[in-house]
Design a protein around this motif. Structure first.
Motif, mmCIF file in Angstrom:
data_model
loop_
_atom_site.group_PDB
_atom_site.id
_atom_site.type_symbol
_atom_site.label_atom_id
_atom_site.label_comp_id
_atom_site.label_asym_id
_atom_site.label_seq_id
_atom_site.Cartn_x
_atom_site.Cartn_y
_atom_site.Cartn_z
ATOM 1 N N CYS A 61 35.044 -51.105 -18.992
ATOM 2 C CA CYS A 61 34.027 -50.763 -17.989
ATOM 3 C C CYS A 61 34.741 -50.230 -16.751
ATOM 4 C CB CYS A 61 33.162 -51.977 -17.653
ATOM 5 S SG CYS A 61 34.046 -53.483 -17.295
ATOM 6 N N HIS A 62 34.073 -49.342 -16.071
ATOM 7 C CA HIS A 62 34.656 -48.705 -14.879
ATOM 8 C C HIS A 62 33.892 -49.223 -13.663
ATOM 9 C CE1 HIS A 62 36.807 -45.777 -17.465
ATOM 10 N NE2 HIS A 62 35.747 -45.945 -18.238
ATOM 11 N N ILE A 63 34.572 -49.974 -12.829
ATOM 12 C CA ILE A 63 33.935 -50.605 -11.677
ATOM 13 C C ILE A 63 34.697 -50.202 -10.422
ATOM 14 C CG2 ILE A 63 33.243 -52.818 -10.639
ATOM 15 C CD1 ILE A 63 31.961 -52.584 -13.324
ATOM 16 N N PHE A 152 47.010 -50.780 -21.533
ATOM 17 C CA PHE A 152 46.766 -49.599 -20.707
ATOM 18 C C PHE A 152 46.089 -48.506 -21.494
ATOM 19 C CE2 PHE A 152 51.140 -48.879 -22.112
ATOM 20 C CZ PHE A 152 51.769 -50.069 -21.781
ATOM 21 N N LYS A 153 45.300 -47.708 -20.721
ATOM 22 C CA LYS A 153 44.560 -46.600 -21.318
ATOM 23 C C LYS A 153 45.242 -45.298 -20.949
ATOM 24 C CE LYS A 153 39.972 -44.412 -21.596
ATOM 25 N NZ LYS A 153 38.642 -44.265 -21.003
ATOM 26 N N ILE A 154 45.353 -44.428 -21.951
ATOM 27 C CA ILE A 154 45.852 -43.080 -21.710
ATOM 28 C C ILE A 154 44.819 -42.080 -22.207
ATOM 29 C CG2 ILE A 154 48.294 -43.676 -21.719
ATOM 30 C CD1 ILE A 154 48.405 -42.837 -24.654
ATOM 31 N N VAL A 240 39.338 -45.837 -28.235
ATOM 32 C CA VAL A 240 38.148 -46.302 -27.506
ATOM 33 C C VAL A 240 36.963 -45.345 -27.708
ATOM 34 C CG1 VAL A 240 39.439 -47.603 -25.784
ATOM 35 C CG2 VAL A 240 38.891 -45.207 -25.327
ATOM 36 N N HIS A 241 35.813 -45.844 -27.353
ATOM 37 C CA HIS A 241 34.521 -45.131 -27.362
ATOM 38 C C HIS A 241 34.388 -44.083 -28.468
ATOM 39 C CE1 HIS A 241 36.798 -42.297 -24.932
ATOM 40 N NE2 HIS A 241 36.626 -42.951 -23.784
ATOM 41 N N VAL A 242 34.410 -44.555 -29.694
ATOM 42 C CA VAL A 242 34.304 -43.660 -30.852
ATOM 43 C C VAL A 242 32.836 -43.291 -31.068
ATOM 44 C CG1 VAL A 242 34.643 -43.521 -33.356
ATOM 45 C CG2 VAL A 242 36.381 -44.601 -31.887
ATOM 46 N N SER A 316 31.016 -51.634 -23.250
ATOM 47 C CA SER A 316 29.966 -50.782 -22.668
ATOM 48 C C SER A 316 30.456 -49.388 -22.266
ATOM 49 C CB SER A 316 29.352 -51.461 -21.442
ATOM 50 O OG SER A 316 30.299 -51.505 -20.385
ATOM 51 N N ASP A 317 31.740 -49.243 -21.926
ATOM 52 C CA ASP A 317 32.207 -48.047 -21.198
ATOM 53 C C ASP A 317 31.270 -47.759 -20.020
ATOM 54 O OD1 ASP A 317 33.768 -45.976 -20.400
ATOM 55 O OD2 ASP A 317 33.209 -44.607 -22.007
ATOM 56 N N HIS A 318 30.832 -48.836 -19.374
ATOM 57 C CA HIS A 318 29.961 -48.703 -18.197
ATOM 58 C C HIS A 318 30.641 -47.792 -17.174
ATOM 59 C CE1 HIS A 318 26.984 -50.154 -15.276
ATOM 60 N NE2 HIS A 318 27.951 -50.496 -14.439
HETATM 61 ZN ZN ZN Z 1 35.778 -45.297 -20.162
#
Ligand code: ZN
Ligand code: DUC
Ligand code: ZN
Length: 487
Positions: A61-63, A152-154, A240-242, A316-318
């Motif tokens: 999630c992105h906050i 970590f995300k790339i 992620v988020h497939v 969620s990938d909010h």
């Molecule tokens: Zn995302």
């Protein structure tokens, strides 16, 4: 005198493997006993006929994050965590996002400053690495991993975030050496850029063309490439988020080869389609995210991917950007095209109710599988297990009590996200988390939020289970050559 602070009686306790009729006794924020006939606690909840589930972990999630386009998410750590809690989530793992030229350590300090006084539930951080300099790879990253930032995300796309293959290999090699987990946003940047330019040149600026530009083939290619790079380095990787069957096939193929490749999907790929981006004017922007929602057949493929365990995580990938707001999706005004719209949809509050209703209540997945997808697997993959993600003696008492008889029609008013729309408006959902408990404290009770700002605690993460040095098959080269420099 009672021994317990809180006793939850009469419910069905669900773990990733079992459903057990038993009571839960809690003291000092932890689960201290599971059994029958406990004396009353200082507080006692009658959960007869209800499901007692571990609180959800939203591990994507992105906050309070600035997007690569310079747009801030609408939720800060207060509204974001309140919304999460109201939807049955008790832990979040948002991102501390590095932009080029920034020190990773400094970025992490900034995100702590944002979260500390506001979060109402516990949180860890993934790092976003967009500038893998020698200092970042050689010093900052190893030190941060030791301090509990172990994933970590790339990105393979977005102009200001994307890494090239060489840089990805360098990041993967650090992850392998230090035992960290890498998540990848897999879409081929040049395909998207080239298609976008041609679409815009032809006057196709509406939101639905976002779905055309972010072709499923672009996702498939980058997914396969990322898997190949991880295979070379012999390191676990989480895609992620497939969004649909093209990428799913790549992940399933990798898993069938025995590679430590994991998959995540999100509500927007189960409950939205490309048709939702095709609305009058720019209203379709409300359902724009990357990768984009695809067609019905892909939705079905994503359901099957959940059922067959190609996916381990449902998050969620909010990424909440308001619609009718000068700082939101349409901030380019008259010059708005699908390229100027910030990518992302809200979902932190409805993630669990959506899957509970359409997954569990419609018989697509079991109650234990729901727990696995929404809490336990994320805890294991990101080094929070068994403190989080399960109902077990010694675990934090993070619990959501679900009433499956509760029917709810989704309206924006009902939600606590700081948004001016929800993509799920009007859906009727069966089942709701009526009581939510964080470290033994009831923070949501039948819609009333009782959580104080800042009560959430930072969670340093252990090394993720699949990335620990002892786990899984190691580098397979027979000549002893190890490109990561480990042996
Ligand atoms: Zn995302
Ligand atoms: N895509 C991302 O990569 N992040 C946030 C939301 C989105 O749509
Ligand atoms: Zn992403």
């Amino acid at each position: 005198m009672t021994d317990y602070d809180l006793v939850i009686r009469g419910g069905s306790v669900v773990s990733a493997t079992d459903v057990t009729e038993c009571d839960v006794a809690i003291k000092d924020g932890r689960i201290v006993a599971l059994g029958r006939d406990f004396a009353d606690g200082a507080d006692t909840i009658d959960a007869t006929g209800k499901w007692i589930l571990p609180g959800g972990i939203d591990s994507h999630c992105h906050i309070e994050q600035e997007s690569s386009m310079g747009v801030w998410t609408a939720d800060d750590f207060c509204s974001g965590t309140v919304a999460a809690a109201c939807g049955g989530t008790t832990t979040i793992i948002p991102f501390a996002a590095q932009y080029k030229g920034q020190s990773l350590r400094r970025v992490v300090q900034d995100y702590h400053a944002r979260a500390e006084a506001k979060a109402v539930i516990d949180y860890a951080f993934h790092l976003i690495i967009s500038d893998p300099t020698a200092a970042v790879l050689g010093q900052e990253l190893p030190a941060l991993i030791k301090d509990g930032y172990t994933s970590f995300k790339i990105y393979t796309t977005y102009e200001s975030l994307k890494l090239d293959d060489r840089q990805i290999l360098e990041v993967l090699a650090v992850a392998r050496r230090e035992g960290a987990m890498v998540m990848v946003h897999a879409e081929n940047h040049d395909i998207i850029a080239w298609l976008s330019e041609r679409l815009l040149a032809a006057g196709h600026a509406a939101p639905k063309y976002h779905g055309v530009a972010h072709a499923a083939v672009a996702e498939r290619e980058a997914t396969h490439r990322a898997i190949s790079l991880a295979e070379i380095v012999d390191v676990p990787l989480l895609i992620v988020h497939v969004s649909g069957h093209e990428a799913i096939e790549q992940i399933r193929w990798a898993q069938s080869k025995g590679l430590r490749v994991y998959g995540e999907t999100c509500p927007q790929y189960l409950f939205l389609t490309a048709a939702d981006m095709d609305q009058p004017g720019f209203a379709g922007a409300m359902c724009m995210c990357s990768p984009p929602p695809r067609d019905k057949a892909n939705q079905e493929a994503v359901w099957r991917g959940l059922q067959s365990r190609v996916f381990q995580v449902f998050s969620s990938d909010h990424a909440p950007y308001r619609y009718d707001d000068p700082e939101g999706k349409l901030r380019a005004g008259d010059r708005t095209t699908f390229k100027t719209v910030a990518n992302g949809v809200p979902g932190i509050e409805l993630r669990l109710p959506l899957l509970f209703s359409e997954g569990v209540m419609k018989g697509r997945i079991s109650m234990s599988h729901f727990v696995e997808l929404t809490a336990t697997n994320a805890a294991k993959l990101y080094g929070l297990y068994p403190r989080k993600g399960t109902i077990a003696v010694g675990a934090d008492a993070d619990i959501a009590i679900w009433d499956q008889s509760r029917e709810t029609t989704v309206t924006l008013d009902l939600l606590h996200e700081n948004m001016d729309y929800t993509p799920y408006e009007g859906m009727t959902l069966q089942g709701w988390p009526t009581t939510v408990i964080s470290r033994g404290e009831v923070i949501v009770d039948d819609g009333d939020v009782a959580a104080s700002r800042g009560r959430g605690q930072f969670l340093p993460c252990d090394l993720p289970e699949p990335a620990r040095p002892a786990a899984g098959p190691r580098w397979a080269a027979t000549d002893g050559f190890d490109p990561t420099g480990n042996r």
